[in-house]
Design a protein around this motif. Structure first.
Motif, PDB file in Angstrom:
ATOM      1  N   LYS A   1       0.842  -1.199   0.000  1.00  0.00           N
ATOM      2  CA  LYS A   1       0.000   0.000   0.000  1.00  0.00           C
ATOM      3  C   LYS A   1       0.879   1.253   0.000  1.00  0.00           C
ATOM      4  N   ALA A   2       1.991   1.198   0.731  1.00  0.00           N
ATOM      5  CA  ALA A   2       2.927   2.337   0.736  1.00  0.00           C
ATOM      6  C   ALA A   2       3.445   2.589  -0.677  1.00  0.00           C
ATOM      7  N   GLN A   3       3.754   1.517  -1.370  1.00  0.00           N
ATOM      8  CA  GLN A   3       4.218   1.627  -2.752  1.00  0.00           C
ATOM      9  C   GLN A   3       3.126   2.237  -3.631  1.00  0.00           C
ATOM     10  N   TYR A   4       1.890   1.838  -3.366  1.00  0.00           N
ATOM     11  CA  TYR A   4       0.753   2.400  -4.104  1.00  0.00           C
ATOM     12  C   TYR A   4       0.673   3.909  -3.888  1.00  0.00           C
ATOM     13  N   PHE A   5       0.822   4.340  -2.631  1.00  0.00           N
ATOM     14  CA  PHE A   5       0.743   5.775  -2.344  1.00  0.00           C
ATOM     15  C   PHE A   5       1.910   6.524  -2.988  1.00  0.00           C
ATOM     16  N   LEU A   6       3.075   5.900  -2.984  1.00  0.00           N
ATOM     17  CA  LEU A   6       4.237   6.511  -3.642  1.00  0.00           C
ATOM     18  C   LEU A   6       3.931   6.756  -5.124  1.00  0.00           C
ATOM     19  N   GLU A   7       3.309   5.769  -5.744  1.00  0.00           N
ATOM     20  CA  GLU A   7       3.053   5.864  -7.187  1.00  0.00           C
ATOM     21  C   GLU A   7       1.820   6.697  -7.526  1.00  0.00           C
ATOM     22  N   ASN A   8       0.927   6.876  -6.557  1.00  0.00           N
ATOM     23  CA  ASN A   8      -0.331   7.571  -6.836  1.00  0.00           C
ATOM     24  C   ASN A   8      -0.478   8.864  -6.035  1.00  0.00           C
ATOM     25  N   ASN A   9       0.658   9.474  -5.723  1.00  0.00           N
ATOM     26  CA  ASN A   9       0.628  10.685  -4.909  1.00  0.00           C
ATOM     27  C   ASN A   9      -0.241  11.780  -5.524  1.00  0.00           C
TER      28      ASN A   9
ATOM     29  N   GLU B   1       1.830  13.945  10.228  1.00  0.00           N
ATOM     30  CA  GLU B   1       0.900  15.014   9.880  1.00  0.00           C
ATOM     31  C   GLU B   1       0.794  15.179   8.357  1.00  0.00           C
ATOM     32  N   VAL B   2       1.909  15.070   7.672  1.00  0.00           N
ATOM     33  CA  VAL B   2       1.875  15.134   6.204  1.00  0.00           C
ATOM     34  C   VAL B   2       1.053  13.968   5.663  1.00  0.00           C
ATOM     35  N   ALA B   3       1.308  12.770   6.197  1.00  0.00           N
ATOM     36  CA  ALA B   3       0.578  11.575   5.740  1.00  0.00           C
ATOM     37  C   ALA B   3      -0.923  11.746   5.983  1.00  0.00           C
ATOM     38  N   GLU B   4      -1.277  12.236   7.162  1.00  0.00           N
ATOM     39  CA  GLU B   4      -2.691  12.424   7.509  1.00  0.00           C
ATOM     40  C   GLU B   4      -3.342  13.415   6.551  1.00  0.00           C
TER      41      GLU B   4
ATOM     42  N   GLN C   1      14.874   7.399   3.486  1.00  0.00           N
ATOM     43  CA  GLN C   1      14.078   6.829   4.585  1.00  0.00           C
ATOM     44  C   GLN C   1      13.007   7.821   5.021  1.00  0.00           C
ATOM     45  N   ILE C   2      13.424   9.067   5.192  1.00  0.00           N
ATOM     46  CA  ILE C   2      12.480  10.088   5.653  1.00  0.00           C
ATOM     47  C   ILE C   2      11.369  10.276   4.615  1.00  0.00           C
ATOM     48  N   HIS C   3      11.751  10.296   3.353  1.00  0.00           N
ATOM     49  CA  HIS C   3      10.778  10.415   2.262  1.00  0.00           C
ATOM     50  C   HIS C   3       9.797   9.235   2.296  1.00  0.00           C
ATOM     51  N   ASN C   4      10.332   8.038   2.422  1.00  0.00           N
ATOM     52  CA  ASN C   4       9.495   6.835   2.439  1.00  0.00           C
ATOM     53  C   ASN C   4       8.574   6.788   3.646  1.00  0.00           C
ATOM     54  N   GLY C   5       8.996   7.436   4.726  1.00  0.00           N
ATOM     55  CA  GLY C   5       8.187   7.445   5.943  1.00  0.00           C
ATOM     56  C   GLY C   5       6.778   7.943   5.697  1.00  0.00           C
ATOM     57  N   VAL C   6       6.630   8.903   4.807  1.00  0.00           N
ATOM     58  CA  VAL C   6       5.313   9.462   4.519  1.00  0.00           C
ATOM     59  C   VAL C   6       4.401   8.391   3.907  1.00  0.00           C
ATOM     60  N   TRP C   7       4.906   7.666   2.920  1.00  0.00           N
ATOM     61  CA  TRP C   7       4.069   6.653   2.244  1.00  0.00           C
ATOM     62  C   TRP C   7       3.715   5.514   3.191  1.00  0.00           C
ATOM     63  N   VAL C   8       4.706   5.112   3.986  1.00  0.00           N
ATOM     64  CA  VAL C   8       4.470   3.992   4.909  1.00  0.00           C
ATOM     65  C   VAL C   8       3.448   4.403   5.967  1.00  0.00           C
ATOM     66  N   ARG C   9       3.541   5.631   6.454  1.00  0.00           N
ATOM     67  CA  ARG C   9       2.581   6.073   7.475  1.00  0.00           C
ATOM     68  C   ARG C   9       1.186   6.252   6.865  1.00  0.00           C
ATOM     69  N   MET C  10       1.136   6.669   5.615  1.00  0.00           N
ATOM     70  CA  MET C  10      -0.176   6.727   4.941  1.00  0.00           C
ATOM     71  C   MET C  10      -0.789   5.330   4.890  1.00  0.00           C
ATOM     72  N   ALA C  11       0.022   4.351   4.575  1.00  0.00           N
ATOM     73  CA  ALA C  11      -0.486   2.971   4.498  1.00  0.00           C
ATOM     74  C   ALA C  11      -0.978   2.507   5.864  1.00  0.00           C
ATOM     75  N   ILE C  12      -0.286   2.912   6.912  1.00  0.00           N
ATOM     76  CA  ILE C  12      -0.672   2.491   8.270  1.00  0.00           C
ATOM     77  C   ILE C  12      -1.960   3.194   8.708  1.00  0.00           C
TER      78      ILE C  12
END
Lengths: 302, 140
Positions: free
Chosen positions: A22-30, A61-64, A283-294
């Protein structure tokens, strides 16, 4: 019961893969999140950080906000926790007010597990004492998987203040599930007796590693102040830091990670932080997508 | 062989939920956050956040056929319907001729079946030729 994320041990391999996908999905569908923002505009999240945090709090907060969730930030210095209200009552209050998720960071260990059984809102652990920091471990795993397909047999060196590190513990349990070999390095008095003792001297640890995970000295959690003087820092850097000289041991395919904030010149030299094999800002960049998935998982149906 | 709809925005248990949906033999078998599929025979559609709901029904459409084919036909109208999520449509009878006899009902049914888009329910006129006088007999 809410759909919590308390620790990496509770997650099945299937669930972990699902979060990473799902994190990968958010990365690709930002640029295609309209549907999420519309669906989640009536959802509420409260960020309750009872320990200092900039990176993790902003990342959440960015992810939210990317998902369109209504964000409330709890400020402990002006809140009822100062008036003696128990944390449990604070969480029950959030639940009664209709919050869907609480993202929480706290010093006390073990009480989240306890509360989680009595709460309908979803708890996301954003850092729990020395015990767990599952979202960090998941974003580390996401970053590692961008470079290594198979984690089985992957050599991961975790170097630094293991004893006080929730990042080390969460990563240990998470990466073990996927069959990675984990070894530790750092000052002997900062190793963790609760984890498997797989110690290597730093030069050897770097030489063997596919992934070098550096950690910050958690001076705020030390009962003494041994590593605070200038001399002690220079000494730490020379003995246990990833110095420029130690780059010669690094394999050409290896990557360097750090949960940040980095103390440049202490656990890592500048040149190592900015090295092309260092993936700290990824890592910091990826944190946003992973937290969106969570967050998305927490809002899903059970 | 089944169909998997991935990353759908699914109305499920009274809320919007983003996840996957598995259909086998025309029946929804599974809805969850992520469906891991083992069968390579499954047809996969990644709908990237689009709405997934049961087919909508429009009880009042004008397909204009027969008689006004230049405006719309059974085929073009039912194709437009499924494009917008309507899988069942009820076609009004004010065509030329007016739908007031069994042969015309059959005609619409067969034409729409052949077009194979939305399911078309022909609506019969209440009175013969829409003249407001006599009831038509629509059963064949």
């Amino acid at each position: 019961m809410g759909k919590h994320l308390l620790g990496c041990q509770d997650l099945s391999i299937e669930e972990i893969k699902s979060i990473l996908n799902k994190a990968q999905y958010f990365l690709e569908n930002n640029d295609n999140l309209f549907s999420y923002r519309e669906a989640y505009r009536d959802k509420f999240v409260v960020n309750l950080f009872l320990e200092p945090s900039t990176r993790t709090r902003f990342s959440f907060e960015v992810a939210e906000k990317k998902l369109g969730i209504q964000v409330l930030n709890f400020e402990s210095n002006i809140s009822s926790l100062q008036k003696g209200e128990s944390l449990y009552d604070t969480l029950k209050t959030f639940e009664a007010q209709g919050m869907d998720i609480v993202v929480i960071r706290l010093r006390e260990e073990g009480i989240l597990q306890h509360f989680s059984r009595r709460l309908n809102l979803s708890i996301i652990n954003a850092g729990e004492g020395k015990k767990a920091h599952p979202t960090q471990a998941l974003l580390d795993l996401f970053t590692i998987k961008q470079y290594f397909n198979d984690l089985k047999g992957l050599n991961v060196a975790i170097i630094g203040d293991i004893a006080h590190s929730r990042v080390a513990r969460s990563n240990y349990y998470l990466l073990k599930k996927f069959g990675a070999n984990i070894f530790f390095s750092g000052p002997p008095n900062l190793m963790a007796p609760d984890l498997e003792n797989n110690y290597l001297p730093i030069d050897e640890a770097i030489r063997r590693a596919d992934v070098v995970m550096m950690l910050r000295i958690q001076a705020e959690r030390h009962s003494d102040n041994k590593i605070k003087s200038k001399e002690a820092i220079v000494e730490y850097n020379r003995k246990f830091g990833f110095t420029e000289e130690r780059l010669q041991y690094l394999q050409s395919h290896a990557i360097i990670l750090h949960p940040a904030p980095v103390n440049r010149g202490v656990e890592m030299d500048d040149i190592v932080v900015d090295h092309q094999q260092s993936k700290i800002f990824e890592q910091i960049h990826n944190g946003v997508w992973v937290r969106m998935a969570i967050l998305d998982r927490a809002l899903g149906v059970n | 062989m089944g169909i998997i709809i991935k990353h759908g925005r699914i109305w499920y248990q009274n809320q919007w939920f983003f996840g996957d949906l598995l259909i086998e033999d025309g029946i929804v078998m599974e809805i969850k956050q992520e469906i891991c599929y083992s069968s390579i025979n499954h047809q996969i559609f990644d709908v990237r956040g689009k709405i997934v709901i049961p087919g909508l029904i429009d009880l009042h459409v004008h397909l204009r056929e027969p008689g006004f084919d230049e405006k719309e036909t059974i085929e073009s109208g039912s194709k437009a319907a499924v494009r917008g999520g309507f899988t069942t449509i009820a076609a009004m009878p004010n065509t030329n001729p007016v739908i007031d006899q069994p042969e015309l009902v059959t005609y619409i049914k067969e034409k729409s079946k052949k077009a194979d888009y939305a399911k078309v329910l022909p609506v019969g006129a209440i009175t013969f030729k829409e003249e407001g006088q006599n009831l038509p007999i629509l059963l064949g």
